[in-house]
Scaffold this motif. Structure first.
Motif, PDB file in Angstrom:
ATOM      1  N   HIS A 142       0.800  -1.219   0.000  1.00  0.00           N
ATOM      2  CA  HIS A 142       0.000   0.000   0.000  1.00  0.00           C
ATOM      3  C   HIS A 142       0.829   1.262   0.000  1.00  0.00           C
ATOM      4  O   HIS A 142       2.012   1.256   0.320  1.00  0.00           O
ATOM      5  CB  HIS A 142      -0.949   0.000   1.193  1.00  0.00           C
ATOM      6  CG  HIS A 142      -2.086  -0.944   1.011  1.00  0.00           C
ATOM      7  ND1 HIS A 142      -3.182  -0.651   0.251  1.00  0.00           N
ATOM      8  CD2 HIS A 142      -2.270  -2.202   1.470  1.00  0.00           C
ATOM      9  CE1 HIS A 142      -4.000  -1.683   0.245  1.00  0.00           C
ATOM     10  NE2 HIS A 142      -3.478  -2.640   0.978  1.00  0.00           N
ATOM     11  N   LYS A 143       0.149   2.343  -0.397  1.00  0.00           N
ATOM     12  CA  LYS A 143       0.815   3.641  -0.451  1.00  0.00           C
ATOM     13  C   LYS A 143       0.008   4.664   0.334  1.00  0.00           C
ATOM     14  O   LYS A 143      -1.147   4.417   0.687  1.00  0.00           O
ATOM     15  CB  LYS A 143       0.954   4.080  -1.904  1.00  0.00           C
ATOM     16  CG  LYS A 143       1.769   3.090  -2.739  1.00  0.00           C
ATOM     17  CD  LYS A 143       2.078   3.676  -4.089  1.00  0.00           C
ATOM     18  CE  LYS A 143       2.604   2.664  -5.087  1.00  0.00           C
ATOM     19  NZ  LYS A 143       3.730   1.864  -4.661  1.00  0.00           N
ATOM     20  N   ILE A 158       2.306  11.115  -3.531  1.00  0.00           N
ATOM     21  CA  ILE A 158       2.070   9.728  -3.115  1.00  0.00           C
ATOM     22  C   ILE A 158       3.420   9.119  -2.747  1.00  0.00           C
ATOM     23  O   ILE A 158       4.444   9.474  -3.317  1.00  0.00           O
ATOM     24  CB  ILE A 158       1.362   8.909  -4.226  1.00  0.00           C
ATOM     25  CG1 ILE A 158       0.881   7.565  -3.680  1.00  0.00           C
ATOM     26  CG2 ILE A 158       2.266   8.705  -5.444  1.00  0.00           C
ATOM     27  CD1 ILE A 158      -0.109   6.842  -4.589  1.00  0.00           C
ATOM     28  N   ILE A 175      -8.016   8.769  -2.720  1.00  0.00           N
ATOM     29  CA  ILE A 175      -7.697   7.941  -3.886  1.00  0.00           C
ATOM     30  C   ILE A 175      -8.774   6.868  -4.024  1.00  0.00           C
ATOM     31  O   ILE A 175      -9.313   6.378  -3.021  1.00  0.00           O
ATOM     32  CB  ILE A 175      -6.267   7.347  -3.726  1.00  0.00           C
ATOM     33  CG1 ILE A 175      -5.777   6.739  -5.033  1.00  0.00           C
ATOM     34  CG2 ILE A 175      -6.200   6.358  -2.578  1.00  0.00           C
ATOM     35  CD1 ILE A 175      -4.276   6.498  -5.053  1.00  0.00           C
ATOM     36  N   SER A 229      -7.157   2.609  -7.100  1.00  0.00           N
ATOM     37  CA  SER A 229      -6.004   3.512  -7.243  1.00  0.00           C
ATOM     38  C   SER A 229      -5.893   4.124  -8.622  1.00  0.00           C
ATOM     39  O   SER A 229      -4.800   4.518  -9.042  1.00  0.00           O
ATOM     40  CB  SER A 229      -4.692   2.778  -6.905  1.00  0.00           C
ATOM     41  OG  SER A 229      -4.691   2.384  -5.575  1.00  0.00           O
ATOM     42  N   TRP A 254      -4.423   6.409   3.246  1.00  0.00           N
ATOM     43  CA  TRP A 254      -3.894   5.173   2.647  1.00  0.00           C
ATOM     44  C   TRP A 254      -4.604   4.853   1.333  1.00  0.00           C
ATOM     45  O   TRP A 254      -5.768   5.202   1.149  1.00  0.00           O
ATOM     46  CB  TRP A 254      -4.137   3.992   3.582  1.00  0.00           C
ATOM     47  CG  TRP A 254      -3.315   3.978   4.801  1.00  0.00           C
ATOM     48  CD1 TRP A 254      -3.603   4.623   5.963  1.00  0.00           C
ATOM     49  CD2 TRP A 254      -2.101   3.291   5.023  1.00  0.00           C
ATOM     50  NE1 TRP A 254      -2.628   4.382   6.888  1.00  0.00           N
ATOM     51  CE2 TRP A 254      -1.694   3.562   6.340  1.00  0.00           C
ATOM     52  CE3 TRP A 254      -1.293   2.462   4.231  1.00  0.00           C
ATOM     53  CZ2 TRP A 254      -0.529   3.038   6.889  1.00  0.00           C
ATOM     54  CZ3 TRP A 254      -0.136   1.931   4.777  1.00  0.00           C
ATOM     55  CH2 TRP A 254       0.240   2.228   6.100  1.00  0.00           C
ATOM     56  N   THR A 255      -3.946   4.109   0.468  1.00  0.00           N
ATOM     57  CA  THR A 255      -4.645   3.514  -0.679  1.00  0.00           C
ATOM     58  C   THR A 255      -5.456   2.367  -0.080  1.00  0.00           C
ATOM     59  O   THR A 255      -5.143   1.877   1.006  1.00  0.00           O
ATOM     60  CB  THR A 255      -3.655   2.951  -1.708  1.00  0.00           C
ATOM     61  OG1 THR A 255      -2.702   2.112  -1.033  1.00  0.00           O
ATOM     62  CG2 THR A 255      -2.920   4.054  -2.417  1.00  0.00           C
ATOM     63  N   LYS A 256      -6.512   1.918  -0.810  1.00  0.00           N
ATOM     64  CA  LYS A 256      -7.436   0.983  -0.160  1.00  0.00           C
ATOM     65  C   LYS A 256      -7.177  -0.460  -0.574  1.00  0.00           C
ATOM     66  O   LYS A 256      -6.745  -0.738  -1.653  1.00  0.00           O
ATOM     67  CB  LYS A 256      -8.856   1.395  -0.522  1.00  0.00           C
ATOM     68  CG  LYS A 256      -9.094   2.834  -0.008  1.00  0.00           C
ATOM     69  CD  LYS A 256     -10.475   3.331  -0.329  1.00  0.00           C
ATOM     70  CE  LYS A 256     -10.447   4.773  -0.795  1.00  0.00           C
ATOM     71  NZ  LYS A 256     -10.126   5.736   0.253  1.00  0.00           N
TER      72      LYS A 256
END
Lengths: 268, 445
Positions: free
Chosen positions: B166-167, B187, B210, B214, B443-445
């Motif tokens: 994750h990012k 990011i 996001i 993504s 966070w990205t999901k």
């Protein structure tokens, strides 16, 4: 024995036998009755009647918490308990000293005549009262300063499980002291109670019976109820062993402590 | 006869209802025991060129670093054996003696093109190989591949994904020049590396989010310049970096969060004169009102499947946290008040499973991060004496929280950085460093 010299007299014998049979009948009825009404009876130690002690009290939140989760974990409740007992012991000693003094002075009272005696007695009583009052106040302030402040802070802080003490079954001094001692054990065992991820959240439950000597040494452990998973049981027993020695067992509950009345539940 | 009689007398003297009874007390749930994990140095079979050797070693060090985030689950130990080929089976006896639970071996075989790093991951107690596979040592994708590998290893143990793939998106003002404040969206990887700039407007970007796949970024922006500035809502395609305005209604169009379908967002609009939360369909621009109250309702956040929304509302007189089901039509479905204390509560965010809400609250002249269960119970404090902490966001696996923390450097300057901590408040460290003031991480999901 002298009693048996009467045995040869017929009347004595018949009355004795009658009395004996009545007493046996009463005993039998009492046992039967007891079983029906679920009263604990010594001869039939019913292991299915187990009393569970709940000693956790939830404190309602009245303000934003001052302490973080990490700080709360670090606070040792047993420290507070120990300190409290110390202060109480001190208070007891001081009280005893004061009452001793009062008693010493009183014996003089009867030697005076009635009037003077009354006055003197009353005077003594007053003085005695005052003294005890002051000592109480002193003890209170001692207690306040050291412990109440700390406890009040914790309680006001909210979100902290503080130990209560539950009175179980009979309300004699013995039962509550036993429960109090037992309640101090989970806090000592919990730091050693660790599981690897594959054993957590699986719904395992086990119970370990402990036998503790008067000095608090763990004599032995016995698996009271297995979780069905040998490793889980082993981890629980290990936690108990590593957390011993426990605090010294008070004399009046030593009997129960050393014969295995204490059982620790993992998790309950 | 004498003996019998004396026995009977003793019997009657015995207390009939004596105390007895086994008493059980609960110890409670166990703490997680962290497992020893050993990640060995890679073995080089044949003449492997130096830069691939370095690459392989870097992959190994990325694996070790990734696992170190899960402090409560693992602790990494230094290699105790010499690297050996994958063909030799590990000495499980030695590993068991050292109480090592997981063991990784790897090997690079020299080849003419880009070599692969082959790994074998073992569960020591069961002596089973729980994962094996090749990792291409393509230098340009080294970090990404290493994180994917780390996640596969984690998955083989726990059967759920970690944070390694994750990012985190965030806003930083590092492009500001003197008094000209500019804020752009960036990011970075979950470990703070690989920072990339996403927007280049030269204005002030706020509250980015996001999409679940993504592919898109939604954010609000105040354009630069002194003319009357509206806070407009922008949608950006993250492949082409093309953007368009999707809402420019009067007042604020901000705090947008994506719904799982990627076609809708929830956001705060104030064009009616009152701040309310709406659902906006990105394609058609169709609006559905979610909150219906004359007080200001702002800052929506969703749980992972979009069935629960938490937000901030002024309805009790000061800003407090509420939850509701955003699928209600015309009414506020299942609305519930969560917070009852706190001078000023802000940015409530759900944990992915929707069971907890993390938020910041004003206490002792700064913000700190708190956590509460979704039913309103169990309020606990997570940060203290660590600067002013805001904008918390739960990781997709629910184990970590990123947040921005402000440190005062002097009477005139302060710096904000993004930090990561575990969900119980144990701070692992900063993710951004020397990158301007970094805020609003997600966070990205």
């Amino acid at each position: 024995m002298e009693l048996f010299s009467y045995w040869h007299e017929e009347t004595f014998k018949s009355y004795f036998l009658r009395s004996l049979s009545v007493h046996i009948l009463i005993l039998l009825f009492a046992i039967l009755f007891g079983r029906i009404l679920d009263i604990p009876v010594p001869f039939f130690n019913n292991f299915s009647k187990i009393t569970a002690v709940e000693s956790v009290v939830r404190v309602d939140l009245v303000a934003m918490p001052k302490m973080t989760l990490a700080e709360l974990k670090a606070v040792d409740m047993s420290e507070v308990q120990f300190a409290k007992e110390n202060v109480e012991a001190q208070a007891m000693e001081e009280k005893a000293d004061v009452s001793k003094q009062a008693n010493q002075e009183n014996p003089e009272a009867p030697t005076f005549n009635q009037e003077k005696k009354k006055n003197f007695e009353n005077l003594m009583k007053e003085w005695g009262k005052k003294k005890t009052k002051n000592s109480n106040a002193d003890n209170d302030s001692l207690f306040n300063a050291k412990i109440k402040g700390k406890l009040a802070q914790l309680v006001a802080e909210g979100n902290k499980m503080s130990k209560g003490s539950a009175l179980v079954g009979q309300t004699e001094g013995e039962a509550s002291e036993f429960t109090l001692y037992l309640s101090s054990l989970p806090d000592r065992v919990r730091p050693y109670w660790r599981l690897p991820s594959y054993l957590k959240n699986q719904g395992f439950r086990c119970q370990v019976k402990i036998f503790v000597s008067s000095s608090g040494e763990l004599i032995k452990t016995a698996l009271f109820m297995s979780s069905g998973n040998a490793e889980y049981d082993q981890k629980a027993i290990e936690a108990v062993k590593r957390s011993s020695p426990f605090p010294a067992v008070p004399e009046n509950i030593l009997d129960r402590a050393s014969k295995g009345d204490m059982v620790l539940g993992f998790p309950l | 006869m004498k003996i019998i009689s004396s026995l009977i007398l003793v019997l009657f003297c015995h207390q009939l209802f004596a105390q007895a009874g086994t008493t059980v007390i609960a110890v409670g749930e166990a703490e997680l025991e962290s497992e020893k994990i050993l990640i060995e140095e890679p073995f080089f079979d044949g003449a492997v060129s130096p830069h691939f050797k370095a690459g392989a070693q870097e992959v190994i060090s990325i694996l070790r670093n990734d696992f170190s985030f899960y402090k409560k689950k693992f602790y990494s130990i230094s290699p105790i054996t010499l690297a050996s080929s994958l063909s030799t089976t590990p000495d499980f006896e030695v590993l068991n003696k050292k109480a090592i639970k997981y063991y990784l071996k790897s090997e690079v075989v020299a080849s003419s093109g880009t070599p692969n790093l082959y790994v074998a991951f073992y569960d020591v107690s069961s002596k089973h190989k729980i994962f094996e596979g090749p990792l291409a040592l393509t230098l340009s994708q080294m970090r990404e591949n290493a994180h994917i590998l780390a996640d596969s290893l984690y998955y083989s143990i726990f059967k759920k994904h970690s944070i390694f793939i994750h990012k985190v998106i965030f806003v930083s003002d590092r492009t500001s020049i003197a008094n000209n404040k500019k804020k752009e969206a960036y990011i970075m990887d979950f470990d703070g590396k690989g920072v990339r700039q996403l927007t280049k407007h030269g204005g002030t970007v706020i509250s980015p989010d996001i999409s679940y796949d993504s592919s898109h970024l939604i954010y609000s922006m105040i354009p630069e310049g002194k003319r009357a500035r509206n806070v407009d809502l922008y949608l950006m395609d993250l492949k082409s970096f093309e953007y368009k305005i999707v809402s420019s209604r009067k007042g604020i169009n901000s705090g947008a969060v994506f719904l799982p379908d990627g076609q809708h967002v929830l956001l705060t609009l104030s064009y009616t004169g009152n701040a309310e939360i709406y659902k906006l369909e990105l394609g058609s621009g169709k609006l559905t009102q979610i909150t219906h109250h004359f007080a200001a309702d702002v800052d929506p956040a969703l749980n992972k499947d979009g069935t629960l929304m938490t937000f901030l509302s002024d309805r009790p007189g000061k800003a407090n946290i509420y939850t509701l089901d955003p699928r209600g039509v015309g009414v506020e479905k299942d609305i519930k008040r969560i917070s009852f204390v706190g001078l000023f509560n802000a940015t409530p965010r759900f944990s992915p499973d929707g069971k907890e809400i993390v938020f910041s609250s004003w206490l002792d002249n700064r913000f700190d991060i708190f956590r509460i269960n979704s039913d309103g119970s169990g309020l606990s404090r997570l940060t203290k004496d660590f600067g002013s902490n805001e904008d918390p966001s739960y990781s997709p696996d629910g184990e970590f929280i990123v947040f921005s923390s402000q440190r005062i450097l002097s009477s005139k300057s302060a710096i904000q950085d993004i930090y990561i901590m575990d969900k119980d408040g144990e701070i692992l460290g900063p993710l951004t460093h020397n990158f301007g003031n970094c805020t609003t991480p997600r966070w990205t999901k």
